[in-house]
Design an enzyme around this catalytic site. Structure first.
Site, mmCIF file in Angstrom:
data_model
loop_
_atom_site.group_PDB
_atom_site.id
_atom_site.type_symbol
_atom_site.label_atom_id
_atom_site.label_comp_id
_atom_site.label_asym_id
_atom_site.label_seq_id
_atom_site.Cartn_x
_atom_site.Cartn_y
_atom_site.Cartn_z
ATOM 1 N N ARG A 1 0.838 -1.195 0.000
ATOM 2 C CA ARG A 1 0.000 0.000 0.000
ATOM 3 C C ARG A 1 0.874 1.247 0.000
ATOM 4 O O ARG A 1 0.993 1.948 0.995
ATOM 5 C CB ARG A 1 -0.934 -0.027 1.212
ATOM 6 C CG ARG A 1 -2.001 -1.107 1.133
ATOM 7 C CD ARG A 1 -2.890 -0.902 -0.077
ATOM 8 N NE ARG A 1 -3.918 -1.918 -0.207
ATOM 9 C CZ ARG A 1 -5.154 -1.810 0.253
ATOM 10 N NH1 ARG A 1 -5.508 -0.728 0.902
ATOM 11 N NH2 ARG A 1 -6.032 -2.768 0.069
ATOM 12 N N GLN B 1 -0.388 2.020 -6.591
ATOM 13 C CA GLN B 1 -1.841 2.179 -6.618
ATOM 14 C C GLN B 1 -2.457 1.649 -7.904
ATOM 15 O O GLN B 1 -3.587 1.158 -7.897
ATOM 16 C CB GLN B 1 -2.207 3.649 -6.422
ATOM 17 C CG GLN B 1 -2.001 4.126 -4.993
ATOM 18 C CD GLN B 1 -2.425 5.572 -4.800
ATOM 19 O OE1 GLN B 1 -2.757 6.248 -5.766
ATOM 20 N NE2 GLN B 1 -2.396 6.047 -3.577
ATOM 21 N N ASP C 1 -3.417 -1.993 -7.464
ATOM 22 C CA ASP C 1 -4.180 -2.328 -6.267
ATOM 23 C C ASP C 1 -5.523 -2.954 -6.645
ATOM 24 O O ASP C 1 -6.542 -2.276 -6.765
ATOM 25 C CB ASP C 1 -4.387 -1.075 -5.411
ATOM 26 C CG ASP C 1 -4.913 -1.410 -4.028
ATOM 27 O OD1 ASP C 1 -5.256 -2.578 -3.794
ATOM 28 O OD2 ASP C 1 -4.969 -0.509 -3.179
ATOM 29 N N SER D 1 -8.507 -2.736 -3.797
ATOM 30 C CA SER D 1 -9.290 -1.507 -3.762
ATOM 31 C C SER D 1 -10.274 -1.457 -4.925
ATOM 32 O O SER D 1 -11.427 -1.035 -4.771
ATOM 33 C CB SER D 1 -8.362 -0.284 -3.802
ATOM 34 O OG SER D 1 -7.618 -0.179 -2.605
ATOM 35 N N TYR E 1 -6.283 2.940 8.212
ATOM 36 C CA TYR E 1 -7.125 1.786 8.461
ATOM 37 C C TYR E 1 -7.547 1.751 9.927
ATOM 38 O O TYR E 1 -6.794 2.157 10.817
ATOM 39 C CB TYR E 1 -6.386 0.480 8.118
ATOM 40 C CG TYR E 1 -6.051 0.373 6.663
ATOM 41 C CD1 TYR E 1 -6.971 -0.138 5.764
ATOM 42 C CD2 TYR E 1 -4.823 0.813 6.175
ATOM 43 C CE1 TYR E 1 -6.673 -0.227 4.418
ATOM 44 C CE2 TYR E 1 -4.522 0.738 4.838
ATOM 45 C CZ TYR E 1 -5.445 0.203 3.964
ATOM 46 O OH TYR E 1 -5.150 0.126 2.634
#
Length: 541
Positions: free
Chosen positions: A130, A135, A138, A141, A236
């Protein structure tokens, strides 16, 4: 090298015709199993038009690089001479191949060991670090976004009414009340989908920084201060204390009783805490719907049965579907295919059709769970700061952003430390004193202008700093109007006989003009996102 896209039996496919063309452009020979994309609406002819060859399934499994949506449940153990020729399905993976798939390495250590024993280099799409640079890879996600949207679709299909309020000749009907627990990727997608259908959406998250994100989506934030955690370092949520959990459950009970739709998304490191108890379900109206997005982790609702539709004694429908992304195969396959293409592009710096996996690359290392006959899971932790940099003693390289919501202080270049609060406060006090002395030494008329300027700065700071993200575009229009006033005032002063006044007027007119025309350009491009057809495409370029 040859990249194979087998038919792994599900509706998803990790390569679309568009991403296949990207792989071919990188120099690879791409082979697609016949019918592999049919479940997502991609015919074999579309892959052939993109430059791929359509082959039997076994040939796709025997490629140098094999991409599938999810790793198989088990693999046959090769003998001393390897696997027999003509092996079917996953057992057709050749020794030394590269496998790209969602592997769930933490939950499936036996499969990781089997891949290592086969000599397969396994890249887990669901183990992407992460960090900012990763990204575009990912997958988790992306799938969470699809699941959040699909949860609202499933709820709308089960709910006995319309989401938006209606005004008819026979009377009016109120909009549906939707309560979303958790404002991560899936929760925000659910909020957006429910709001677009006209529902009244309320949402809660134990992370205080999530409140602004909820409001930016047009939903109402449910407040429970006793359940709020400290601002998270990685974006998170962590496990709640007993007092926080009790406070959160009280908030959930109140909201669930008033909701028509409840969508739960709470997962803490893959484990689903209980957010909706059986007693809460009993207080809900008959015909209400609960969609439990945490069903793969056991479920947030006590009555959830993963993979099944359950109806409570009082008529509440609880959906524990674990395949929500699979129910939108075309869109999900596009996201998976893009991630696979991005990964292959990362490993093909020469665009020569040869996959080069750099073990020193933190992204590649984090995804590699098996290679060279060894199990490489779990990977070493991702470093967020580097040792002393060449800039000088004590200098530190700027850390990467590990996740949305994370906060890391970037050190000054060349090893300089940021000023301490005492130094900053002293400089502010000195600046304020100099401003007061300048005003005191000015004529009365000039002092009045300074006072107005100071008040405008203070008021402007407090107003703008408290504006929600959803109102930034209207605020930009207001600043354009203010810039217009500045432009007119500057133009009136350009003809002054005082060269200082003329110079300042020219600068003010120039800066105001840039702000005005730049603001109109940005607004035009943003409005283009909401147009259909060629106009929208042209605006988005």
């Amino acid at each position: 090298m040859r990249i194979g896209i087998p038919d792994d039996g599900g509706p998803l496919v990790p390569a679309t015709p568009a991403t296949t063309a990207r792989l071919v452009g990188l120099g690879y020979d791409v082979v697609v199993a016949a019918g592999a994309g049919s479940g997502a609406g991609f015919p074999d002819a579309a892959y052939q038009a993109a430059g791929a060859a359509v082959v039997p399934d076994a040939e796709a499994w025997s490629a140098d690089v094999v991409a599938i949506t999810r790793a198989p449940d088990a693999l046959a153990t090769p003998g001393p001479a390897g696997l027999r020729p003509g092996a079917r399905g996953p057992d057709g993976l050749r020794i030394g191949a590269v496998l790209i798939a969602q592997i769930a390495p933490a939950a499936r250590p036996d499969l990781v060991r089997a891949l290592a024993n086969r000599g397969v280099t396994a890249l887990a799409l669901d183990a992407v670090p992460r960090i900012s640079r990763a990204q575009s890879l990912d997958v988790l996600s992306a799938l969470s976004n699809v699941a959040g949207y699909r949860a609202v679709v499933e709820a709308a299909a089960e709910f006995g009414g319309m989401f938006s309020g209606q005004v008819t000749a026979a009377g009016t009907t109120p909009p549906a009340n939707v309560f979303v627990i958790g404002a991560g990727v899936a929760g925000l997608a659910a909020i957006g989908a429910a709001g677009s259908l006209g529902a009244q959406v309320r949402a809660f998250d134990v992370r205080p920084e999530a409140a602004e994100q909820i409001e930016s989506m047009g939903a109402t934030v449910v407040r429970a201060d006793d359940a709020a955690q400290q601002v998270s370092a990685d974006g998170y949520a962590s496990a709640l204390t007993a007092d926080q959990e009790a406070a959160a459950l009280r908030a959930y009970a109140v909201e669930a009783a008033a909701a028509d739709i409840v969508i739960t998304t709470a997962l803490v490191r893959g484990t689903a805490p209980t957010t909706i108890t059986a007693e809460m379900v009993a207080t809900m109206r008959p015909g209400s719907v609960i969609v439990d997005l945490a069903a793969p982790g056991g479920g947030n609702c006590e009555l959830t049965v993963p993979g099944r539709r359950v109806v409570s004694d009082n008529g509440v429908v609880i959906l524990g579907w674990t395949d929500l992304p699979d129910r939108m195969p075309r869109h999900t396959s596009e996201l998976l295919g893009t991630a696979v293409a991005n990964l292959v592009q990362l490993g093909t710096p020469g665009r020569d059709g040869r996959l080069v996996l750099d073990p020193e690359d933190v992204v590649v290392r984090g995804m590699t769970v098996a290679a060279g006959g060894e199990v490489l899971w779990p990977p070493p932790p991702v470093a967020v700061s580097a040792p002393t940099a060449p800039g000088g003693p004590g200098s530190v390289a700027a850390p990467d952003r590990t996740a949305p919501g994370s906060r890391h202080a970037r050190p000054a270049a060349g090893g300089a430390r940021p000023a301490s609060p005492m130094v900053r406060n002293g400089l502010l006090a000195l600046g304020g004193l100099l401003a007061v002395l300048a005003v005191a030494a000015s004529p009365a008329e000039q002092a009045a202008h300074f006072t107005v300027l100071a008040l405008a700065v203070v008021v402007g700071f407090y107003v703008i700093s408290h504006v929600s993200h959803a109102l930034h575009t209207p605020l930009m229009s207001q600043t354009n109007a203010i810039s217009g006033i500045i432009l007119v005032g500057g133009m009136l002063q350009i003809g002054s006989s005082d060269p200082v006044v003329t110079t300042l007027a020219v600068l003010a007119s120039t800066v105001a003009s840039i702000n005005i025309f730049g603001g109109f350009l940005v607004t035009h491009r943003m409005l283009g996102m909401f147009r259909r057809g060629d106009a929208a495409e042209g605006s988005n370029r």
